[in-house]
Design an enzyme around this catalytic site. Sequence first.
Site, PDB file in Angstrom:
ATOM      1  N   TRP A 101       0.920  -1.250   0.050  1.00 26.00           N
ATOM      2  CA  TRP A 101       0.147   0.061   0.069  1.00 26.00           C
ATOM      3  C   TRP A 101       0.987   1.312   0.177  1.00 26.00           C
ATOM      4  O   TRP A 101       0.603   2.327  -0.857  1.00 26.00           O
ATOM      5  CB  TRP A 101      -0.945   0.030   1.315  1.00 26.00           C
ATOM      6  CG  TRP A 101      -2.240  -1.217   0.935  1.00 26.00           C
ATOM      7  CD1 TRP A 101      -2.106  -2.221   1.663  1.00 26.00           C
ATOM      8  CD2 TRP A 101      -3.002  -1.146  -0.194  1.00 26.00           C
ATOM      9  NE1 TRP A 101      -3.290  -3.147   0.797  1.00 26.00           N
ATOM     10  CE2 TRP A 101      -3.799  -2.425  -0.116  1.00 26.00           C
ATOM     11  CE3 TRP A 101      -3.436  -0.134  -1.069  1.00 26.00           C
ATOM     12  CZ2 TRP A 101      -4.731  -2.493  -0.755  1.00 26.00           C
ATOM     13  CZ3 TRP A 101      -4.443  -0.471  -2.180  1.00 26.00           C
ATOM     14  CH2 TRP A 101      -5.319  -1.780  -1.783  1.00 26.00           C
ATOM     15  N   ASP A 182      -1.559   6.750   6.492  1.00 21.24           N
ATOM     16  CA  ASP A 182      -2.683   5.869   5.978  1.00 21.24           C
ATOM     17  C   ASP A 182      -2.922   4.922   6.974  1.00 21.24           C
ATOM     18  O   ASP A 182      -2.305   4.098   7.050  1.00 21.24           O
ATOM     19  CB  ASP A 182      -2.236   5.277   4.726  1.00 21.24           C
ATOM     20  CG  ASP A 182      -3.109   4.084   4.179  1.00 21.24           C
ATOM     21  OD1 ASP A 182      -4.121   4.123   4.799  1.00 21.24           O
ATOM     22  OD2 ASP A 182      -2.973   3.599   3.310  1.00 21.24           O
ATOM     23  N   LYS A 206     -12.667  -1.624   7.119  1.00 22.47           N
ATOM     24  CA  LYS A 206     -12.275  -2.544   7.889  1.00 22.47           C
ATOM     25  C   LYS A 206     -12.673  -2.353   9.085  1.00 22.47           C
ATOM     26  O   LYS A 206     -13.302  -3.278   9.791  1.00 22.47           O
ATOM     27  CB  LYS A 206     -10.597  -2.304   7.902  1.00 22.47           C
ATOM     28  CG  LYS A 206     -10.068  -2.840   6.621  1.00 22.47           C
ATOM     29  CD  LYS A 206      -9.749  -1.508   5.772  1.00 22.47           C
ATOM     30  CE  LYS A 206      -8.800  -1.785   4.383  1.00 22.47           C
ATOM     31  NZ  LYS A 206      -8.848  -3.091   3.590  1.00 22.47           N
TER      32      LYS A 206
HETATM   33  N1  PMP Z   1      -4.434   1.580   2.068  1.00 24.44           N
HETATM   34  C1  PMP Z   1      -4.511   0.500   2.944  1.00 24.44           C
HETATM   35  C2  PMP Z   1      -3.754   0.087   3.855  1.00 24.44           C
HETATM   36  C3  PMP Z   1      -5.326  -0.403   2.488  1.00 24.44           C
HETATM   37  O1  PMP Z   1      -5.535  -1.890   3.281  1.00 24.44           O
HETATM   38  C4  PMP Z   1      -6.262  -0.375   1.373  1.00 24.44           C
HETATM   39  C5  PMP Z   1      -7.284  -1.261   0.812  1.00 24.44           C
HETATM   40  N2  PMP Z   1      -7.228  -2.375   1.469  1.00 24.44           N
HETATM   41  C6  PMP Z   1      -6.038   0.862   0.738  1.00 24.44           C
HETATM   42  C7  PMP Z   1      -5.078   1.841   1.421  1.00 24.44           C
HETATM   43  C8  PMP Z   1      -6.962   1.507  -0.509  1.00 24.44           C
HETATM   44  O2  PMP Z   1      -8.487   1.484  -0.070  1.00 24.44           O
HETATM   45  P1  PMP Z   1      -9.427   1.643  -1.045  1.00 24.44           P
HETATM   46  O3  PMP Z   1      -9.803   0.260  -1.888  1.00 24.44           O
HETATM   47  O4  PMP Z   1     -10.833   2.114  -0.285  1.00 24.44           O
HETATM   48  O5  PMP Z   1      -9.274   2.533  -2.133  1.00 24.44           O
END
Ligand code: PMP
Length: 371
Positions: A101, A182, A206
């Site tokens: 991520w 994040d 989550k």
């Molecule tokens: N950052 C993290 C740490 C994530 O786990 C996720 C999704 N699992 C995201 C960003 C992206 O989120 P989204 O799919 O809602 O854009």
Amino acid sequence: MRALNFNAGPATLPISALELARDELVDFAGTGMSILEHSHRGKDYDAVHTEAKSLVRELLGVPDSHHILFVQGGASQLFAQVPMNFAQEGKKASYVVTGAWSEKAVAEAKVTGAMLRHQVEVAATTGTGDGKEKQYTRVPTDDEIRVDPGASYLHYTSNETIHGVEFHRIPRVPSGIPLVCDASSDFMWRKTDTSKFSLVYAGAQKNVGPSGIVVLLAHKDLVESGRKDIPKIFQLRTVAENDSLYNTPPTFAIYLIRNVMRWLKGEGGLEEIEKRNLEKAKVLYDALDAAPAFYTLPVDRESRSVMNIVFRLPSEALDEKFMAEAKKRKMVGLKGHRSVGGMRASLYNAVPLGWVRELAVLVTEFAKQNG
Ligand code: PMP
């Protein structure tokens, strides 16, 4: 019977939050209309919006220096929106990379950098190997994080959902450099000192609600300092000035966040949920650690995630067999992310200890029978 849902997100939600939504779906608070049908400018929706925000503030202890904001589009959108707003022209936007991520966040910052003439630096990375072999097994120490003294901000990912790598401290940042996090997959699992952050953003799917919406804690000074040479719709200033109601927000998603926050408060708040989460993670890690010849845990002990527990079995054939056995016990969501393979159990706030105990029993029995 509810499935024992260990999905990484969208993830299991508290049953009381879903039941309340079911009960109120057609007639919200005696208004003769669903909350889905209410105007986002009306007083009935306004009460929901305000309650959702206030509960996040109260439960996390967010100081008045920070806005609580809702942004639609998912945390991935923030990967672009953060540098668009806060990476200043000619300066570096600084990133700590600890998994898939944060890699994505850097990649988007590079794109906005080319458009908005800011630079991007990697202040630390713990990745080893290349391409498909690339691994992340720990977070860096403070001494390993080297931030340009003129950087616009330092961004990190507090919990890497795919790799199962989590920061158990707030990284040190040179004074004057805003800290941006994040926290999508470890938001509100325990209390944190939110005053240390200039910006925290978390995809809701989550720990706090459904997908498609992001909850943000944003320091008012940072928001004020944001760039104005980007479209108005992407400026966090616009979101803040309009109380997250500049355009039509995903009202039902915010309503569900309200329900989840009510549940969390009713359960005793973050102190209580932290105790439970630590207990859940211990139960599962202990079961895995008890069979070291069978299960591989790739993440260093100090960086192990409390939310996403990643482990490997001796072969892919055994992965399949394990999942078939899990399915018989009504367990779902245990397959690791397609990019890393293996298994992953996500133990977010709404996962009860009882489910984790059942999973631990499976882990122990399976190793005995197949080891
Ligand atoms: N950052 C993290 C740490 C994530 O786990 C996720 C999704 N699992 C995201 C960003 C992206 O989120 P989204 O799919 O809602 O854009």
